[in-house]
Design a protein around this motif. Structure first.
Motif, short mmCIF file in Angstrom:
data_model
loop_
_atom_site.label_atom_id
_atom_site.label_comp_id
_atom_site.label_asym_id
_atom_site.label_seq_id
_atom_site.Cartn_x
_atom_site.Cartn_y
_atom_site.Cartn_z
N ARG A 3 1.35 -1.37 0.18
CA ARG A 3 -0.12 -0.08 0.32
C ARG A 3 0.96 1.55 0.34
O ARG A 3 -0.14 2.28 0.63
CB ARG A 3 -1.16 -0.35 1.22
N ILE A 4 2.15 1.22 -0.57
CA ILE A 4 3.10 2.66 -0.40
C ILE A 4 2.37 3.00 -1.33
O ILE A 4 2.99 4.15 -1.75
CB ILE A 4 4.56 1.62 -0.78
N TYR A 5 2.42 2.55 -2.43
CA TYR A 5 1.42 3.28 -4.06
C TYR A 5 0.87 2.81 -3.79
O TYR A 5 0.26 1.86 -5.17
CB TYR A 5 2.78 2.76 -5.29
N PRO A 6 -1.03 3.26 -3.53
CA PRO A 6 -2.08 2.91 -4.47
C PRO A 6 -2.43 3.06 -4.82
O PRO A 6 -2.27 3.99 -5.93
CB PRO A 6 -3.18 3.88 -3.53
N LEU A 7 -3.25 2.42 -6.04
CA LEU A 7 -4.07 2.40 -7.51
C LEU A 7 -5.38 3.42 -7.55
O LEU A 7 -6.30 2.22 -7.10
CB LEU A 7 -3.40 1.24 -8.28
N PHE A 8 -5.49 3.72 -8.20
CA PHE A 8 -6.75 4.33 -7.76
C PHE A 8 -7.03 5.46 -9.34
O PHE A 8 -6.40 5.63 -10.24
CB PHE A 8 -7.37 5.60 -6.59
N GLU A 9 -8.59 5.74 -9.47
CA GLU A 9 -8.85 6.73 -10.60
C GLU A 9 -10.05 7.04 -9.93
O GLU A 9 -10.08 6.73 -8.61
CB GLU A 9 -9.84 5.63 -11.28
N ILE A 10 -9.72 8.65 -10.10
CA ILE A 10 -10.60 9.60 -9.68
C ILE A 10 -11.04 10.13 -11.05
O ILE A 10 -10.67 10.59 -11.83
CB ILE A 10 -10.11 10.47 -9.31
N ILE A 11 -12.62 9.35 -11.46
CA ILE A 11 -13.25 9.87 -12.34
C ILE A 11 -14.78 11.16 -11.93
O ILE A 11 -15.18 11.31 -11.46
CB ILE A 11 -13.91 8.61 -12.94
N ASN A 12 -14.51 12.51 -12.42
CA ASN A 12 -15.19 13.63 -12.15
C ASN A 12 -14.79 13.59 -11.11
O ASN A 12 -16.25 14.32 -10.15
CB ASN A 12 -16.14 13.12 -12.94
N GLY A 13 -13.56 13.41 -10.22
CA GLY A 13 -13.68 14.26 -9.06
C GLY A 13 -14.14 12.73 -7.75
O GLY A 13 -13.85 12.57 -6.36
N ARG A 14 -14.35 11.56 -8.26
CA ARG A 14 -15.19 10.35 -7.36
C ARG A 14 -13.66 9.55 -7.74
O ARG A 14 -13.19 9.28 -8.43
CB ARG A 14 -15.97 9.85 -7.56
N VAL A 15 -13.51 9.16 -6.25
CA VAL A 15 -12.67 8.23 -5.93
C VAL A 15 -13.05 6.74 -6.26
O VAL A 15 -14.00 6.40 -5.37
CB VAL A 15 -11.57 8.10 -4.76
N LYS A 16 -12.33 5.80 -6.67
CA LYS A 16 -11.80 4.78 -7.39
C LYS A 16 -10.62 3.32 -7.09
O LYS A 16 -9.96 4.32 -7.43
CB LYS A 16 -12.75 4.13 -8.67
N ILE A 17 -10.71 2.78 -6.08
CA ILE A 17 -9.48 2.06 -5.90
C ILE A 17 -9.65 1.22 -6.79
O ILE A 17 -10.69 0.60 -6.96
CB ILE A 17 -9.73 1.57 -4.01
N THR A 18 -8.50 0.87 -8.07
CA THR A 18 -8.28 0.08 -8.71
C THR A 18 -7.48 -1.71 -8.18
O THR A 18 -7.84 -2.12 -8.87
CB THR A 18 -7.72 0.50 -10.21
N VAL A 43 -6.17 -4.16 -2.23
CA VAL A 43 -5.16 -4.50 -1.46
C VAL A 43 -5.35 -5.19 0.44
O VAL A 43 -5.21 -4.71 1.52
CB VAL A 43 -4.12 -3.67 -1.34
N PRO A 44 -6.11 -6.19 0.40
CA PRO A 44 -7.40 -6.74 1.75
C PRO A 44 -5.67 -6.86 3.27
O PRO A 44 -5.83 -6.71 3.69
CB PRO A 44 -7.37 -7.52 1.03
N GLU A 45 -4.76 -7.54 2.39
CA GLU A 45 -4.42 -8.19 3.53
C GLU A 45 -2.68 -7.27 2.58
O GLU A 45 -1.24 -7.98 2.15
CB GLU A 45 -3.87 -9.68 3.68
N PRO A 46 -2.63 -6.38 3.03
CA PRO A 46 -0.78 -5.64 2.99
C PRO A 46 0.50 -6.41 3.56
O PRO A 46 0.19 -6.57 4.84
CB PRO A 46 -0.92 -3.75 3.06
N LYS A 47 1.24 -5.85 2.82
CA LYS A 47 2.64 -7.15 3.33
C LYS A 47 3.52 -5.37 4.22
O LYS A 47 2.95 -4.37 3.96
CB LYS A 47 3.68 -6.81 2.08
N PRO A 48 3.72 -6.26 4.80
CA PRO A 48 4.23 -4.46 5.74
C PRO A 48 5.15 -3.80 4.83
O PRO A 48 5.97 -4.18 4.23
CB PRO A 48 5.05 -5.04 6.84
N VAL A 49 5.26 -2.95 5.09
CA VAL A 49 6.71 -1.88 4.39
C VAL A 49 7.89 -2.18 4.85
O VAL A 49 8.69 -1.71 3.54
CB VAL A 49 5.89 -0.71 4.50
N GLU A 50 8.12 -2.21 5.79
CA GLU A 50 9.58 -2.98 5.42
C GLU A 50 9.89 -4.05 4.45
O GLU A 50 10.93 -3.86 3.45
CB GLU A 50 9.67 -3.87 6.57
N GLU A 51 9.09 -4.72 3.53
CA GLU A 51 9.20 -6.03 2.58
C GLU A 51 9.99 -4.94 1.42
O GLU A 51 10.90 -5.12 1.04
CB GLU A 51 8.14 -6.11 2.19
N TYR A 52 9.35 -3.80 1.46
CA TYR A 52 9.36 -2.66 -0.01
C TYR A 52 10.70 -1.92 0.06
O TYR A 52 11.78 -1.85 -0.88
CB TYR A 52 8.44 -1.95 0.01
#
Lengths: 380, 298
Positions: free
Chosen positions: B232-247, B250-259
């Motif tokens: 989740r360091i870099y979330p993937l999403f769209e904002i279409i006409n102002g509305r956010v949509k996660i594309t 990541v329900p079970e994120p890995k710890p940031v340390e791994e990255y």
């Protein structure tokens, strides 16, 4: 043609309109504002087919100017002073990429102290950046020069950008009688812009590459060769214009006034030359053989024409409306370099900085000091 | 070659980008989406340098470069000219790195988006001024060692979080804003396509590893980009006409340390800093989720 009494900014806007630029990126700055306001009127009233890009800075104005020229349309913008200074980074990119548009510069002092009035420090300090720079004296000359400059810049042997430099306030905000040419006549004189290369998916080109030390100098040398080709072309286009429209300004590069038997002369650029004509007339009445050289083309610099114009002179007073801090007036540097070894006494007078008046008295003093062998100096 | 994507290439091989550089991957797939009928406007940066050493060029479509901060303003000029010529069918794509986008060109981008110019602006986000030698930009992540925010004895790398540019562009009223990474070329392709098909100024940011700047294994760029999403360091999403949509959820994120441990620029980080990064990542993700769920418009 329409004869009218018109503010020079309005006249410039009319001149620009006659050239049919299709894109006008612009950012407002005093004293350029009236030019772009009038163009906005034309566009919004449906009198002119062009896109105005209301950019957020002069830097972006000139960057958009590159994009629009590269896409193949005639482009126009106008600026002044700090605006030109903010454009500075982009000036050599326009010329280096050989984009032949025209920009009006309403000449104004550079800050600090902040000052909105006229001098030539903005345009003159940008003289090395590959733009053709033509300084004008009157409203009429501003219109006519704009039309000529597009034709010069867009010539495929030249392909350089150009500035029409008009003195801020002392010309930009002055109302004068002027003749606005007919659109049809301008269209004949200045046909539609035909770019040599342009951004076209059918014929892809890369514009603005990185050049390493093995090729960079060749690019610069080609720009200088283009400047050398522009020099006679300025004269040729000027003559062609004179023939068609019946108005001329010397030979297009410089103009001489009462120089036939002159022993001493003034040289300067822009509106001060109007005042200088009167100073010369008065001194002629006093029996002094004096004249005036109005330098119109600062870049390219008409060296040979200046040598010819001054060959009978004993002395020349150079009026600089800018100062290269730490040395001298830049026009003086150029003039002395051009006339090196000609045996003419050349003196430098700094005048009119930040809107200081350049009156007849000051100009007569410059001439008299030169005649009397005194040193030049600041005409405070 | 990726199945389902057009075979035709518009960014030629033989350019001079480093091994493992993410940017050419992004450019290739964006141009596949854009197709032949496209004009590219490029900001100064690595991609300009590696692609255009005179007299060579990697660009098989018309391309122009003016200055560092001018991709959006030059693209505005190109677009308006096309409009006047009746060539509105041509795509205009502006490319800039994060230095060009987040910092020096930001005013120009803001102006172009406010005016509603019609082009796709693509930011290659690798978190520093890589072309000049890995200096800090406002996209450099918290804690990272850059050459102007080195991991010193007193100050251990950059102390600020990155500027949230995709949201700022959405706040301009951009009809389409999206994030992608070079780990998923299909996603880049699809999002670029949407951006190009949407009228008005659109913003696509591609997270793109730079092995030279990140001190990472050049063979692992794709893996690292994937890890940025999975942590989740870099979330993937769209904002279409102002509305956010996660594309990509990541329900079970890995710890940031791994990255973080894949890159030398983070190797000096102590447990406190890692905790801070994890906390920020959690907060950002929660905020994003809330925006998506609430459906409120930017």
């Amino acid at each position: 043609m329409t004869e009218m009494v018109v503010e020079a900014s309005m006249a410039l806007a009319l001149g620009a309109k006659l050239c049919r630029p299709k894109v006008i990126p612009m950012y407002p700055i005093t004293p350029q504002t009236h030019i772009v306001e009038r163009l906005a009127d034309f566009i919004n009233n449906g009198e002119m087919e062009a896109e105005m890009i209301h950019v957020e800075s002069e830097h972006s104005a000139l960057a958009a100017f590159i994009g629009s020229e590269a896409a193949g349309v005639r482009t126009y913008t106008a600026t002044s002073s700090q605006g030109l200074a903010l454009m500075y980074e982009i000036l050599p990119i326009v010329s280096g990429n050989r984009m032949p548009g025209v920009m009006s510069v309403a000449n104004r002092a550079l800050s600090a102290p902040i000052n909105i009035w006229n001098d030539h420090s903005d345009a003159v300090s940008a003289r090395d950046q590959g733009w053709i720079q033509l300084f004008v004296e009157s409203t009429q000359e501003a219109i006519d020069t704009t039309i000529q400059l597009y034709k010069i810049c867009e010539n495929h042997e030249v392909l350089l950008p150009g500035m029409v430099c008009i003195d801020g306030f002392t010309l930009s905000h002055v109302c004068e009688r002027a003749i606005v040419p007919e659109q049809e006549a301008v269209d004949e004189f200045l046909p539609e812009y035909k770019p040599k290369i342009m951004l076209d998916p059918e014929k892809p080109v890369s514009i603005g590459p990185i050049a390493f030390p093995d090729s960079f100098m060749e690019f610069k040398k080609q720009q200088q060769e283009a400047m050398e080709k522009a020099l006679p072309l300025i004269g040729k286009v000027h003559d062609e214009f004179a023939k068609k429209f019946g108005r001329s300004y010397g030979n297009g590069l410089l103009e001489q006034y009462r120089m036939d038997d002159a022993e001493y002369a003034l040289i300067g650029m822009g509106t001060l030359t109007g005042t200088a004509r009167v100073a010369v007339d008065e001194m002629r009445k006093e029996g002094k053989k004096v004249g005036l050289i109005k330098l119109k083309s600062l870049r390219p610099f008409p060296k040979e024409e200046l040598i010819k114009a001054t060959e009978k002179l004993q002395g020349l007073a150079v009026i600089d409306r800018h100062f290269s801090l730490g040395f001298e007036g830049p026009l003086y540097t150029d003039t002395r370099s051009a006339l090196y070894g000609k045996g003419i006494r050349i003196k430098n007078f700094i005048a009119g900085l930040g809107g200081r008046d350049i009156d007849i008295k000051r100009l007569k003093k410059a001439l008299n000091d030169t005649i009397n062998g005194k040193e030049g100096g600041w005409l405070l | 070659m990726i199945r389902g994507l057009p075979e035709e290439e518009f960014f030629a091989s033989g350019h001079r980008a480093c091994a493992g550089c993410g940017a050419p991957i992004a450019i290739r797939h964006i141009l596949k989406a854009a197709g032949k009928n496209t004009i590219v406007v490029q900001a100064t940066g690595c991609m300009e340098v590696v692609s255009s050493p005179y007299p060579q060029t990697a660009w098989e479509i018309p391309w122009i470069h003016a200055a560092f901060e001018t991709a959006a303003s030059t693209a505005s000029g190109v677009w308006r000219a096309l409009k006047m010529q009746g060539r509105e069918n041509i795509n205009v794509v502006a490319f800039g790195g994060d230095g060009a986008t987040y910092d020096i060109g930001f005013g120009a981008i803001s102006g172009a988006f406010e005016r509603g110019e019609n082009f796709l602006y693509v930011c290659n986000e690798n978190g520093a001024y890589m072309n000049t030698g890995i200096q800090r930009s406002s996209a450099t992540p918290f804690g990272a060692s850059a050459t102007t925010t080195p991991a010193g004895k007193k100050i251990p790398g950059k102390r600020e979080f990155k500027k949230p540019v995709p949201f700022i562009m959405a706040a301009h009223g951009a009809p389409y804003v999206a994030t992608a990474t070079v780990a998923d070329p299909n996603d880049i392709f699809n999002k670029a396509k949407k951006g190009l098909e949407t009228k008005g100024p659109c913003y696509l940011e591609v997270f793109s590893p730079c092995p030279t700047g990140w001190h990472s294994d050049s063979a692992k760029s794709i893996e690292i980009a994937r890890l940025a999403v999975e942590t989740r360091i870099y979330p993937l999403f769209e904002i279409i006409n102002g509305r956010v949509k996660i594309t990509r959820d990541v329900p079970e994120p890995k710890p940031v340390e791994e990255y973080l441990k894949t890159q030398g620029r983070f190797k000096h980080l102590g447990s406190e800093d890692i905790k801070t990064i994890q906390q920020r990542v959690n907060e950002t993700w929660e905020k994003l989720k809330k925006m998506e769920e609430s459906g409120c418009k930017y």
